[in-house]
Write a protein that holds these residues in place. Sequence first.
Motif, PDB file in Angstrom:
ATOM      1  N   CYS A  36       0.840  -1.183   0.000  1.00 56.34           N
ATOM      2  CA  CYS A  36       0.000   0.000   0.000  1.00 56.34           C
ATOM      3  C   CYS A  36       0.880   1.240   0.000  1.00 56.34           C
ATOM      4  CB  CYS A  36      -0.900  -0.004   1.241  1.00 56.34           C
ATOM      5  SG  CYS A  36      -1.840   1.508   1.412  1.00 56.34           S
ATOM      6  N   PHE A  81       0.328   4.129   0.755  1.00 56.80           N
ATOM      7  CA  PHE A  81       0.075   5.070   1.833  1.00 56.80           C
ATOM      8  C   PHE A  81       0.688   4.613   3.154  1.00 56.80           C
ATOM      9  CE2 PHE A  81      -3.122   7.004   4.894  1.00 56.80           C
ATOM     10  CZ  PHE A  81      -2.573   8.272   4.810  1.00 56.80           C
ATOM     11  N   ARG A  82       1.281   3.409   3.164  1.00 61.17           N
ATOM     12  CA  ARG A  82       1.606   2.823   4.465  1.00 61.17           C
ATOM     13  C   ARG A  82       2.636   3.616   5.262  1.00 61.17           C
ATOM     14  NH1 ARG A  82       6.507  -0.091   4.193  1.00 61.17           N
ATOM     15  NH2 ARG A  82       7.027  -0.443   2.007  1.00 61.17           N
ATOM     16  N   CYS A 139       0.397   5.998   7.144  1.00 61.86           N
ATOM     17  CA  CYS A 139      -0.920   5.575   7.572  1.00 61.86           C
ATOM     18  C   CYS A 139      -0.948   5.324   9.068  1.00 61.86           C
ATOM     19  CB  CYS A 139      -1.324   4.303   6.844  1.00 61.86           C
ATOM     20  SG  CYS A 139      -2.942   3.705   7.325  1.00 61.86           S
ATOM     21  N   LYS A 167      -2.975   3.516  10.588  1.00 66.17           N
ATOM     22  CA  LYS A 167      -3.437   2.162  10.890  1.00 66.17           C
ATOM     23  C   LYS A 167      -2.578   1.098  10.250  1.00 66.17           C
ATOM     24  CE  LYS A 167      -8.233   3.436  10.911  1.00 66.17           C
ATOM     25  NZ  LYS A 167      -9.295   3.416   9.955  1.00 66.17           N
ATOM     26  N   ALA A 168      -1.391   1.474   9.765  1.00 64.80           N
ATOM     27  CA  ALA A 168      -0.599   0.534   8.978  1.00 64.80           C
ATOM     28  C   ALA A 168      -0.282  -0.721   9.775  1.00 64.80           C
ATOM     29  CB  ALA A 168       0.686   1.205   8.531  1.00 64.80           C
ATOM     30  N   CYS A 192       0.580  -4.663   5.329  1.00 59.44           N
ATOM     31  CA  CYS A 192       0.354  -3.634   4.331  1.00 59.44           C
ATOM     32  C   CYS A 192       1.533  -3.504   3.377  1.00 59.44           C
ATOM     33  CB  CYS A 192       0.113  -2.286   4.997  1.00 59.44           C
ATOM     34  SG  CYS A 192      -1.355  -2.259   6.009  1.00 59.44           S
ATOM     35  N   PRO A 213      -2.987  -3.484  -1.867  1.00 56.62           N
ATOM     36  CA  PRO A 213      -4.364  -3.837  -1.533  1.00 56.62           C
ATOM     37  C   PRO A 213      -5.300  -3.651  -2.725  1.00 56.62           C
ATOM     38  CG  PRO A 213      -3.679  -1.828  -0.403  1.00 56.62           C
ATOM     39  CD  PRO A 213      -2.469  -2.374  -1.067  1.00 56.62           C
ATOM     40  N   CYS A 251      -8.249  -0.582   0.869  1.00 58.08           N
ATOM     41  CA  CYS A 251      -7.625  -0.850   2.156  1.00 58.08           C
ATOM     42  C   CYS A 251      -8.393  -1.976   2.821  1.00 58.08           C
ATOM     43  CB  CYS A 251      -7.665   0.404   3.037  1.00 58.08           C
ATOM     44  SG  CYS A 251      -7.079   0.112   4.706  1.00 58.08           S
ATOM     45  N   PRO A 252      -7.709  -3.043   3.166  1.00 57.87           N
ATOM     46  CA  PRO A 252      -8.414  -4.158   3.808  1.00 57.87           C
ATOM     47  C   PRO A 252      -8.824  -3.829   5.244  1.00 57.87           C
ATOM     48  CG  PRO A 252      -6.072  -4.656   3.552  1.00 57.87           C
ATOM     49  CD  PRO A 252      -6.302  -3.349   2.873  1.00 57.87           C
ATOM     50  N   PHE A 253      -8.209  -2.818   5.819  1.00 62.65           N
ATOM     51  CA  PHE A 253      -8.524  -2.491   7.211  1.00 62.65           C
ATOM     52  C   PHE A 253      -9.439  -1.282   7.305  1.00 62.65           C
ATOM     53  CE2 PHE A 253      -4.236  -4.208   6.889  1.00 62.65           C
ATOM     54  CZ  PHE A 253      -4.431  -5.412   7.538  1.00 62.65           C
TER      55      PHE A 253
HETATM   56  S1  SF4 Z   1      -4.222   0.222   6.730  1.00 60.25           S
HETATM   57 FE1  SF4 Z   1      -4.991   0.406   4.689  1.00 60.25          FE
HETATM   58  S2  SF4 Z   1      -4.329   2.419   4.079  1.00 60.25           S
HETATM   59 FE2  SF4 Z   1      -3.183   1.948   5.868  1.00 60.25          FE
HETATM   60  S3  SF4 Z   1      -1.336   1.106   5.072  1.00 60.25           S
HETATM   61 FE3  SF4 Z   1      -2.680  -0.628   5.428  1.00 60.25          FE
HETATM   62  S4  SF4 Z   1      -3.693  -0.895   3.481  1.00 60.25           S
HETATM   63 FE4  SF4 Z   1      -2.755   1.090   3.412  1.00 60.25          FE
END
Ligand code: SF4
Lengths: 308, 336
Positions: B292, B294-295, B298, B300-301, B305, B310, B323-325
């Motif tokens: 990802c 954005f990780r 992020c 929430k990483a 990720c 994703p 994003c799976p989360f």
């Molecule tokens: S939580 Fe989602 S947006 Fe954040 S790094 Fe993981 S896949 Fe990417």
Amino acid sequence: MYPDKAKMESLVEATELAEVRGRSLWSDARARFIRNKAAVGGLIILILILAFSLFGQVFQAWSNEAIDWKLVGRVTQIGGPSFENGHYFGADDLGRDLYARVVQGTGISIMVGVVGSLVAVIVGTLYGATAGYFGGRLDNIMMRTVDVLMSIPFMFVLILMLVIWGRSITMLFVGIGLISWLDMARIVRGQTLSIKNKEFVETAVAIGVRPFTIILRHIVPNLLGIVVVYATLLIPGLIMAESFISFLGLGVQEPMTSLGALIQGGSKQMLYGAWWQIAFPLFFFLATLFAFTFVGDGLRDALDPKDR
Amino acid sequence: MTAPILSVKDLSVTFDVRQQGAWPWTPARKLHAVNKVNFDLKPGECLGVVGESGSGKSTLARAIVGTVPTSGGQILVDGRDLASMSPEERRVHRRDVQMVFQDPLAALNPRMTVGEIIAEPLITHEPNTPRAEVKKRVSELMERVGLLPNLINRYPHEFSGGQCQRIGIARALILRPKLLICDEPVSALDVSVQAQVVNLLMELQRDFGLSMIFIAHDLSVVKHISDEIVVMYLGTVMEQANARTLTTKPSHPYSQALISAVPIPDPVLERARPRAVIEGELPSPLNPPSGCVFRTRCPKAQASCAGDRPALLDLGNDHTVACPFHEEVDVLAAAV
Ligand code: SF4
């Protein structure tokens, strides 16, 4: 106190309907140029010199080819400038009227400069803009060609050409025209590279304007400023080049003459006291060069967007 | 469902970046400005594209108008693939897709009068239009976009930024295109002028039945005008949903962060609301993070990720998120 209603309405109408004439970048530049004293002075001198070369014949008492037999052999003693015998600038070593010859020489020198610089403007601008706009391999080929041509010592080639194909004014024009556009092409290409990344060019592409129309409509008008400046500054250089060649005796041939040829003739006679034979051509030569240079500098200051 | 006017399938744009002083034979590095982007635009709708600068949204716009070559995928306008057209067909086709640029003054040729600028598309595609007709259409359109028609002979530098943008809009509309692409049309303008231009665009969209793509880095501008919003980050689509869902119930951590960056005009609500702040800088697109993109920023990483990129998950109702989360966060509905 209320303003007359009818008058107000007509005023409103007038302001609404009259199409306002815009202030183009050119008219801005003109205003800046007029404020520049040296440039305006140069321009006035230039106009006077041009008028001299175009209409000077009207006042001449002698044609440029006629020999004044009264003076032959005694030019250094009695051939000086004089209004009585009609030789305002004196006579040359053969007894010909120097005024008529300076008029003709100035005309030819300026013509060489202007024609050479016109060729530079037309060929150089189109060539440089095409290379710069299309870029890539075409640009490479076109600009390497210019590099190759530039690396040839031009004076040498020009002299060779004049020796091989004969000394004629046409040959001189061809020779000067051939080299004068090279620098122009480079300058224009450089400018084109920066202009073509402007958004208005991209817009034109997105609109679907044809590439050559883009070059002529969007690129060339925006680099015309620098082209005009460079062309004006190129003229004195070309006049100088022509004079140099004429000074070597390879340029303009008798009975035609140019300032360079006149200066060459005059320099030989200087030792014998015929100062006028070099003084008058040299004066016009220098005045022309200075005038063109001042005008060119003035144009550059006026058109340079950085000063805004 | 009506057929989309524009559909972008797996679109990628890469640039070759040559290092200074590198040998001519060393391969150039690839910059993925746009990476496998998909979306459809229905006729008469407006699609907003949001992302930071460097997210590839401008490149996306340029690929659609065709000033930047694509390196993969398809762009279908009215069902026709742009790549399959001959250059001349392509040139003629350009009349249907017009663009409004970010820097209003730079997009106008300083040596042309306003009338010439606005008339240019018309003269290009309908060269036989009589001059009086051209002038009439230009004047009408100038009036329509809120410019006095008697300014037709003026030059661009005599106008303010907002007026220049109106000129740009008039030029884009003179051929009645089917699709209008606005690349950050208001971000170079004063705030007070922004609203006017956005309102003008909305009116014109309605009156002319335009389909529009509206690009901005500012979500608050986009959500006013768009039906659908795509959120992009580093050339990749992060989330796509209709404007209302996206601004009130964003699911992707990046969208949530973008939305919380929009200030609320009410100080009480502003202080009380949850914030998802993103830290750090946008990674270099030359060297994007694995998995990802954005990780690196992020909140929430997870370890996973960094693995595979994703996939876009369909949440139903035309809402997709990469994003799976993902989890729905209810931003204060009134907030944005
Ligand atoms: S939580 Fe989602 S947006 Fe954040 S790094 Fe993981 S896949 Fe990417």
